[in-house]
Design a protein around this motif. Structure first.
Motif, PDB file in Angstrom:
ATOM      1  N   THR A 226      -6.769  -2.523  10.012  1.00 38.72           N
ATOM      2  CA  THR A 226      -5.799  -3.298  10.777  1.00 38.72           C
ATOM      3  C   THR A 226      -4.556  -3.561   9.935  1.00 38.72           C
ATOM      4  O   THR A 226      -3.427  -3.423  10.404  1.00 38.72           O
ATOM      5  CB  THR A 226      -6.422  -4.648  11.189  1.00 38.72           C
ATOM      6  OG1 THR A 226      -7.743  -4.418  11.595  1.00 38.72           O
ATOM      7  CG2 THR A 226      -5.654  -5.282  12.314  1.00 38.72           C
ATOM      8  N   TYR A 227      -4.828  -3.923   8.699  1.00 36.40           N
ATOM      9  CA  TYR A 227      -3.738  -4.261   7.788  1.00 36.40           C
ATOM     10  C   TYR A 227      -2.798  -3.079   7.614  1.00 36.40           C
ATOM     11  O   TYR A 227      -1.585  -3.218   7.691  1.00 36.40           O
ATOM     12  CB  TYR A 227      -4.349  -4.664   6.445  1.00 36.40           C
ATOM     13  CG  TYR A 227      -3.493  -5.573   5.623  1.00 36.40           C
ATOM     14  CD1 TYR A 227      -3.449  -6.934   5.919  1.00 36.40           C
ATOM     15  CD2 TYR A 227      -2.755  -5.102   4.551  1.00 36.40           C
ATOM     16  CE1 TYR A 227      -2.678  -7.783   5.157  1.00 36.40           C
ATOM     17  CE2 TYR A 227      -1.988  -5.947   3.796  1.00 36.40           C
ATOM     18  CZ  TYR A 227      -1.944  -7.300   4.099  1.00 36.40           C
ATOM     19  OH  TYR A 227      -1.178  -8.140   3.358  1.00 36.40           O
TER      20      TYR A 227
ATOM     21  N   ARG B 227      -2.408  -0.572   9.548  1.00 38.25           N
ATOM     22  CA  ARG B 227      -1.720  -0.142  10.756  1.00 38.25           C
ATOM     23  C   ARG B 227      -0.480  -0.986  11.018  1.00 38.25           C
ATOM     24  O   ARG B 227       0.492  -0.524  11.596  1.00 38.25           O
ATOM     25  CB  ARG B 227      -2.665  -0.244  11.954  1.00 38.25           C
ATOM     26  CG  ARG B 227      -2.503   0.969  12.865  1.00 38.25           C
ATOM     27  CD  ARG B 227      -3.455   0.910  13.985  1.00 38.25           C
ATOM     28  NE  ARG B 227      -2.789   0.504  15.205  1.00 38.25           N
ATOM     29  CZ  ARG B 227      -3.425   0.344  16.354  1.00 38.25           C
ATOM     30  NH1 ARG B 227      -4.728   0.546  16.422  1.00 38.25           N
ATOM     31  NH2 ARG B 227      -2.774  -0.026  17.421  1.00 38.25           N
ATOM     32  N   ILE B 228      -0.577  -2.229  10.592  1.00 40.29           N
ATOM     33  CA  ILE B 228       0.539  -3.129  10.872  1.00 40.29           C
ATOM     34  C   ILE B 228       1.614  -3.029   9.795  1.00 40.29           C
ATOM     35  O   ILE B 228       2.788  -3.184  10.079  1.00 40.29           O
ATOM     36  CB  ILE B 228       0.003  -4.572  11.017  1.00 40.29           C
ATOM     37  CG1 ILE B 228      -0.792  -4.671  12.310  1.00 40.29           C
ATOM     38  CG2 ILE B 228       1.119  -5.576  11.006  1.00 40.29           C
ATOM     39  CD1 ILE B 228      -1.498  -5.962  12.471  1.00 40.29           C
ATOM     40  N   HIS B 229       1.172  -2.748   8.565  1.00 39.02           N
ATOM     41  CA  HIS B 229       2.124  -2.831   7.449  1.00 39.02           C
ATOM     42  C   HIS B 229       2.659  -1.461   7.059  1.00 39.02           C
ATOM     43  O   HIS B 229       2.001  -0.441   7.247  1.00 39.02           O
ATOM     44  CB  HIS B 229       1.466  -3.492   6.245  1.00 39.02           C
ATOM     45  CG  HIS B 229       1.287  -4.958   6.439  1.00 39.02           C
ATOM     46  ND1 HIS B 229       0.261  -5.469   7.178  1.00 39.02           N
ATOM     47  CD2 HIS B 229       2.010  -6.019   6.010  1.00 39.02           C
ATOM     48  CE1 HIS B 229       0.347  -6.780   7.204  1.00 39.02           C
ATOM     49  NE2 HIS B 229       1.405  -7.148   6.508  1.00 39.02           N
ATOM     50  N   LEU B 230       3.834  -1.521   6.459  1.00 43.88           N
ATOM     51  CA  LEU B 230       4.444  -0.299   5.953  1.00 43.88           C
ATOM     52  C   LEU B 230       4.228  -0.200   4.455  1.00 43.88           C
ATOM     53  O   LEU B 230       3.880   0.840   3.923  1.00 43.88           O
ATOM     54  CB  LEU B 230       5.939  -0.312   6.282  1.00 43.88           C
ATOM     55  CG  LEU B 230       6.742   0.880   5.813  1.00 43.88           C
ATOM     56  CD1 LEU B 230       6.387   2.091   6.657  1.00 43.88           C
ATOM     57  CD2 LEU B 230       8.242   0.592   5.939  1.00 43.88           C
ATOM     58  N   LYS B 231       4.441  -1.303   3.796  1.00 48.21           N
ATOM     59  CA  LYS B 231       4.331  -1.343   2.332  1.00 48.21           C
ATOM     60  C   LYS B 231       3.385  -2.490   2.013  1.00 48.21           C
ATOM     61  O   LYS B 231       3.581  -3.602   2.489  1.00 48.21           O
ATOM     62  CB  LYS B 231       5.710  -1.628   1.736  1.00 48.21           C
ATOM     63  CG  LYS B 231       6.114  -0.685   0.636  1.00 48.21           C
ATOM     64  CD  LYS B 231       7.389  -1.214   0.048  1.00 48.21           C
ATOM     65  CE  LYS B 231       8.456  -0.137  -0.037  1.00 48.21           C
ATOM     66  NZ  LYS B 231       9.702  -0.697  -0.595  1.00 48.21           N
TER      67      LYS B 231
ATOM     68  N   GLN C 142       4.321   6.562   8.146  1.00 47.63           N
ATOM     69  CA  GLN C 142       4.408   6.302   9.584  1.00 47.63           C
ATOM     70  C   GLN C 142       4.677   7.615  10.285  1.00 47.63           C
ATOM     71  O   GLN C 142       5.540   8.366   9.880  1.00 47.63           O
ATOM     72  CB  GLN C 142       5.547   5.334   9.879  1.00 47.63           C
ATOM     73  CG  GLN C 142       5.367   3.979   9.259  1.00 47.63           C
ATOM     74  CD  GLN C 142       4.290   3.174   9.945  1.00 47.63           C
ATOM     75  OE1 GLN C 142       3.856   3.540  11.020  1.00 47.63           O
ATOM     76  NE2 GLN C 142       3.842   2.100   9.321  1.00 47.63           N
TER      77      GLN C 142
END
Lengths: 794, 433
Positions: free
Chosen positions: B337-338, B340-344, B389
């Motif tokens: 989940t983390y 998928r939501i975050h970029l960096k 992404q």
């Protein structure tokens, strides 16, 4: 939903079951009285018949009785004619006896009596013989009927029963002669004894005649010159009972007589009998359905019902039953100790009627006057009567009546706040004598309204029939919703599967269901569950006919003029003002919910034409469109203006202005804990404002600082992160978080015109191919058929 | 910890014998005072026929060697009955185990019974003794024997009510006998029977389903295939309704099953919905973990909950074995989940969220990338993970949408050609004719 009002044209199903039952009784009463009037009319005809005897040729044959068939012998003495008619009647009766046809017997018997009433002085022996043998035969038949398992058909049985009554009544007049005949039946009929048997005074037999024709030689019963004593009480009572429901009966006079009788009634039995006659007489006083009962009369009736209950409570040897053979004895019954003596009557229908009259009066009194408040004060007394009735029924284990009364009680309670219920309960507990406790509601549960309602409902779930169970369930849910127990209310609603078949139930119940749904929706709103609130309220508010659906006023029909009947029925169903749910508050809550859901979803849809079609709340959209089309919009005046202004502000990201506008709505003050609700709404506006902002402007940013967003919407940074995370996870927002720099990186680019068009083109091409495929498929199928047919021919 | 203990809530839905292992487990864990547990055990078993064991317990509780004489007499009685029933049942068994009979038996129960009645004088009473004997053996604690007897009874008997009871009995015997394969089979049969049987009242059916749910947990968490079946069975609408109405605490087991099952991730959405719906009625660290991860997106909260979960799991009779697996999978869920939501992502932060040390965390992420569960690279200099992404651009979207079109058109045109050819040949045929 809108369907149900149109289905109301059929009259009877509009009333609640209780009313139907009571009206059934009235109908059956009416039947009886109708029968009586019929026979009365016949009797009226009779005296005319002898008069034209002499000059019948001048008048014509028209009023001749066909059965007599004596046209051939024009000259005949009246006496001979009577005798002949008598004989033919007797013969017919004998024939009918052979084939056991009671309908014929009954008709002939009536005819016989008619003839006899014309006999001036002495009773023909033949008549005595006939009635005596008829009595024997009747007893025999009754005996047989009782023994045999097979029932007679309904009309026959009815005729038999009425014959039984008639013979009993009739033969009492001729007791002596019958006795004589029985001792010496062989005596020739011609040898009529010359000592004249005086015809007994028909005073008891035909009291109705006298009451209805005051000009007759008899003294009218209603006249004040007659003394009322407890001795002749039963006789008077019977006279009044028989006059009930007839034309020309002076109802007020009757009530007065009955009240006098009540004064002189000495024994409990007499009192009960008088009360059972008096209470319906008072209800009958006002014959029209639309008018309500005089308040003073209502009060006195209420007292009388209480009196009746008191008598029954103290004299346990009497019982009032709905199913009881009518007792014709005009004597004080001899009651052995320990034995219960039954009297026919129905207290539950009295209570039902009393309650209905109360509601009717509230419907008709202007709610903004002091009259209304004064009238409302009587509810405590009414409630007291209901509770007493409940305790009485419970003690005597009259289950059906108990559930009906419990339902009435529940309907007086479910919509009231705790304090009101408590006060009413306390007063009522003081009003009724100690030692009367109900098993359904233990005395301790009187302290807590929730417990009280729970125990009443549970009783109905266990004992009531299905309609009562449904209504009890709805009341229970309503009560839970009123007390902010949303989950309990929702679970009950879902588990009972009420919504599946509520459309098949009667209108009263549907109205209750609508009320319950609205209340559940408001409950969700108070608890801050916007989505749930919106979906609960949608059904009622979305139609724009909330007023009508909640029975809180008639909608003016613009195009189709409703038939008068329908309007009358609708009017009868209206709820009294004090039960109303505030419609403005309701609309305000609904629109606010719609705003909080619709504005972000509109922003999310953006320019995408597909997504724009998805509408959450149509009325809200319509209002918003209308508002936007206006060239000038002044400062908000009413609730709707406020919400529309707030919606526009929210869409533009000005959440603070939105908050101000929403908080400025005055109607919130009607909700309990206004401040809390406003705070909840403010928080929701901040969150939805953030979402709307992101949807609207995400295309124009590369990155957005989380802290910046947090200060913009004055939300804690955690909340901002959580909201954004949720949006990313649900694929509402094409973005990702950068944990190191604490920013949102936005990937979404608003497509350029060319891109957008090419996307649309691709879409259209795809649907074009699909359409082609479908056409070919159809054609092939058709071709296949043709070929098959050809092959078959070949 | 006692507040999260579900055993008291579950006991009303269990058989005496099934409760025993639970109590045994509790006495190992020492959440409750030992003496109370002994008493509970004694009361539990006092009504069964395991006389020896009861007298042993009695001694422990009262700290004496004296045993009331009633135990001896009861023991005598039990033995007597056992012997009687055994001889009775033996008669039937002799018939059934006769090789000729076995060869003659068919699929049809009625026919079999008829055949046995005619040839060997088998009566209904005799068949019922099998049932009684089975029940008696079960009461004595001889579960293997009971299971056998009930199996034979079910083969022969046509009485539906007794058959259902026998099914319950056999399931319990197999569970207590730790014969999981057989038990799983019984669970399937029992479920079919309950679902297909028309009960007099819905309440009765609800009750039966509740019982079934509780009993089946034994099997589901002990059989290797159980965790697939538990998802299949419990997510069935009628069972999920049963859980929601009468026993929301089962959600803990359902949640654990979903979390530990790697292949059934798609069911997670349904689970989240149910947990949210029931959150006002039942919550424990395990459901709260899912809630904070997927509803609130509060990673820190999820991490706290995960710590609590560890403790709860180690104190749960059914879930002890799955504890490590659960923790592992929960970490996967968090990181997925983390990511998928975050970029960096800062590695330090992520390891903290996963309840791991700095180095351990890095290892974890490397493993994660290697398992290709996420598409990412580690930037060692900045000590961060950068996600790749891959958003589909609009060109891609157009290409996607139009990709199939030419092929479909080809199919279309060839179909038309075929059609025409057919028609012309038909026309020729008709001319020839």
């Amino acid at each position: 939903m809108p369907k149900f009002f149109s289905s109301l044209n059929g009259g009877s199903d509009t009333e609640t079951e209780d009313e139907i039952i009571s009206s059934d009784e009235e109908i059956s009463d009416g039947d009886i009285s109708e029968e009586e009037t019929e026979s009365e009319r016949e009797e009226d005809d009779v005296p005319k018949a002898p008069k034209p005897k002499g000059s019948r040729f001048t008048i014509g044959v028209s009023d001749e009785e066909e059965s007599e068939g004596e046209d051939k012998r024009p000259v005949k003495s009246a006496k001979d004619k009577r005798l002949e008619a008598l004989e033919s009647c007797v013969k017919a009766i004998e024939n009918a006896q052979k084939i056991n046809d009671w309908v014929v017997i009954q008709n002939e018997f009536d005819k016989l009596n008619k003839i006899i009433s014309k006999v001036p002085l002495k009773i023909p022996r033949l008549y005595i013989k006939t009635i005596a043998s008829l009595e024997d035969f009747l007893n025999e038949a009754l005996q047989k009927e009782k023994e045999s398992k097979k029932k007679m058909n309904a009309t026959q049985a009815k005729a038999l029963n009425s014959m039984k009554q008639k013979i009993k009544k009739n033969n009492r007049l001729y007791e002596e002669e019958i006795e004589k005949w029985r001792q010496d039946p062989v005596e020739e009929s011609e040898e009529e004894s010359e000592d004249e048997v005086p015809k007994p005074k028909p005073s008891i037999e035909e009291p109705s005649d006298m009451a209805s024709s005051p000009g007759s030689e008899f003294i009218p019963v209603g006249s004040k010159s007659i003394e009322y004593t407890s001795d002749n009480l039963f006789k008077k009572l019977r006279e009044i009972m028989e006059a009930r429901g007839k034309k020309n009966t002076d109802r007020l006079e009757q009530i007065k007589v009955l009240q006098k009788l009540l004064e002189v009634a000495a024994t409990p039995y007499q009192k009960i009998r008088v009360l059972i006659a008096l209470i319906p007489a008072q209800f009958d006083y006002n014959p029209s359905m639309s008018n309500y009962m005089n308040v003073d009369m209502w009060k006195s009736t209420q007292k009388e019902i209480n009196q009746l209950l008191t008598i029954l409570e103290t004299n346990t040897q009497f019982m009032i039953h709905e199913i009881m053979e009518e007792d014709i004895d005009d004597k004080e019954p001899a009651i052995e100790p320990g034995q219960v003596f039954g009297i026919r009557g129905s207290i539950v229908s009295f209570i039902d009627r009393l309650d209905d009259e109360f509601t009717k009066s509230l419907q008709n009194i202007d709610p903004h006057t002091t009259d209304y408040v004064d009238r409302l004060k009587d509810e405590t007394d009414l409630y007291d009567t209901i509770v007493r009735g409940q305790i009485y029924f419970e003690k005597n284990e009259l289950n059906e009546s108990t559930s009906r009364v419990v339902m009435r009680r529940l309907e007086h309670l479910y919509y009231k706040p705790d304090q009101v219920i408590q006060t009413v309960e306390n007063t009522v507990q003081q009003l009724y004598p100690a030692g009367l406790d109900s098993k359904i509601t233990s005395p301790t549960s009187g302290c807590d309204p929730t417990d009280l309602i729970h125990s009443l409902c549970v009783y109905l779930y266990k004992n009531g029939e299905s309609l009562l169970r449904t209504r009890a369930m709805l009341c229970h849910i309503y009560h839970h919703a009123l007390h902010n127990r949303f989950y309990v209310a929702r679970d009950m609603l879902l588990m009972s599967h009420l919504q599946d078949n509520i459309h098949q139930s009667d209108v009263g119940t549907q109205i209750l269901h609508n009320r319950t749904m609205v209340q559940v929706g408001l409950c969700a709103f108070r608890e801050g569950m916007i989505k749930e609130a919106q979906s609960c309220l949608q059904e009622i508010c979305g139609t724009g006919r909330a007023k009508e659906l909640l029975a809180q006023g008639l909608q003016l029909q613009r195009y189709a003029q409703l038939p008068l009947e329908q309007e009358k029925l609708d009017r009868q169903r209206q709820l009294p003002f004090h039960m109303h749910i505030n419609l403005e508050l309701l609309e305000c809550a609904y629109l606010t919910c719609s705003m909080l859901l619709e504005i972000p979803s509109m922003a999310a849809a953006g320019s995408n034409p597909e997504a724009r079609k998805k509408v959450i709340s149509k009325p809200f959209r319509r209002m918003l469109d209308y508002n936007e089309r206006q060239v000038f919009s002044g400062p908000p005046e009413n609730t709707r203006d406020h919400i529309m202004g707030a919606a526009k502000a929210l869409a533009a990201g000005e959440w603070k202005r939105c908050q101000e506008l929403i908080s400025a709505i005055k109607i919130w003050d009607l909700m309990p804990e206004t401040q809390k609700i406003k705070e909840m709404l403010n928080r929701k506006i901040q969150e939805e404002g953030l979402r709307t902002y992101l949807f609207t402007y995400s295309a124009y940013y590369e990155t957005l600082g989380l802290e910046q967003l947090a200060t913009m919407f004055s939300l804690p940074i955690n909340a901002v992160t959580a909201i954004i995370s949720k949006m990313i996870w649900n694929e509402e927002l094409v973005a990702s978080l950068d944990q190191v720099d604490n920013v949102v990186v936005l990937h979404r680019v608003e497509p350029t015109k060319v891109q957008q068009l090419s996307l649309m083109f691709a879409e259209k091409a795809a649907s074009f191919v699909e359409a082609n495929e479908r056409t070919l498929e159809l054609k092939q199928a058709a071709g296949q058929n043709q070929r098959d047919q050809q092959r078959q021919k070949g | 910890m006692a507040s999260y203990d579900l055993i008291p809530r579950m006991i009303p839905y269990m058989d005496r014998h099934l409760v025993f292992p639970l109590l045994e487990f509790l006495s190992l864990n020492k959440i409750y005072p030992n003496h109370d547990l002994l008493k509970a055990k004694y009361e539990l078993l006092a009504k069964t026929n395991m006389v020896d064991f009861i007298s042993e317990l009695y001694k422990q509780i009262h700290d004496t060697d004296e045993v009331p004489s009633e135990f001896a007499s009861k023991r005598q009685e039990v033995l007597q009955t056992l012997e009687n029933l055994q001889t009775e049942a033996q008669k039937v068994l002799d018939i059934i185990e006769n090789p000729e009979v076995i060869a003659a038996l068919r699929q049809d129960k009625l026919q079999n019974l008829h055949f046995l009645k005619e040839k060997y004088g088998l009566t209904d009473e005799m068949v019922n003794t099998l049932y009684q004997f089975g029940q008696f053996q079960y009461n004595c604690g001889n579960y293997g024997g009971a299971s056998d007897m009930l199996y034979h009874f079910r083969v022969l008997s046509t009485d539906h009510e007794l058959n259902l009871s026998a099914l319950w009995g056999k399931l319990a015997s197999d569970i207590l006998d730790l014969n999981w394969d057989a038990a799983l089979e019984e669970v399937q049969k029992l479920r079919e029977t309950i679902d297909s049987k028309s009960f007099a009242s819905p309440l009765h059916q609800l009750q039966q389903r509740t019982w079934f749910i509780h009993w089946s947990i034994f099997v589901f968490f002990n059989h290797p295939k159980g965790r697939d079946s538990i998802i299949d069975v419990f997510f069935n609408p009628s069972y999920i309704n049963t859980i929601q109405t009468s026993c929301p605490w089962i959600l803990r087991y359902l949640t654990t099953a979903v979390v530990t099952n790697k292949r059934r991730k798609n069911i997670l959405k349904d689970l989240i919905k149910i947990i949210q719906q029931e959150s006002y009625e039942y919550r424990d660290p395990i459901t709260e973990f899912i809630e904070s991860l997927y509803v609130k997106f509060d990673f820190e909260g999820a991490q706290h909950k995960l710590k609590e979960c560890e403790e709860v799991l180690s104190n749960d009779f059914f879930l002890v074995a799955t504890k490590m697996e659960f923790i592992e999978n929960a970490r996967y869920l968090i990181s997925e989940t983390y990511c998928r939501i975050h970029l960096k992502i800062d590695i330090g932060g992520l390891s903290q969220t996963l309840n791991l040390g700095q180095e351990e965390g890095e290892k974890w992420i490397v493993n994660l990338i290697r398992d290709t569960r996420v598409d990412a690279k580690i930037d060692f200099k900045e000590n961060t993970v950068i996600m790749n992404q891959n958003h589909t651009s609009i060109y891609q979207q157009v290409i996607e949408r139009t990709k199939g079109l030419s092929f479909r058109s080809q199919v279309l045109s060839s179909a038309i050609e075929k059609c025409e050819a057919l028609q012309s040949s038909n026309a020729i045929d008709s001319i020839v004719e």
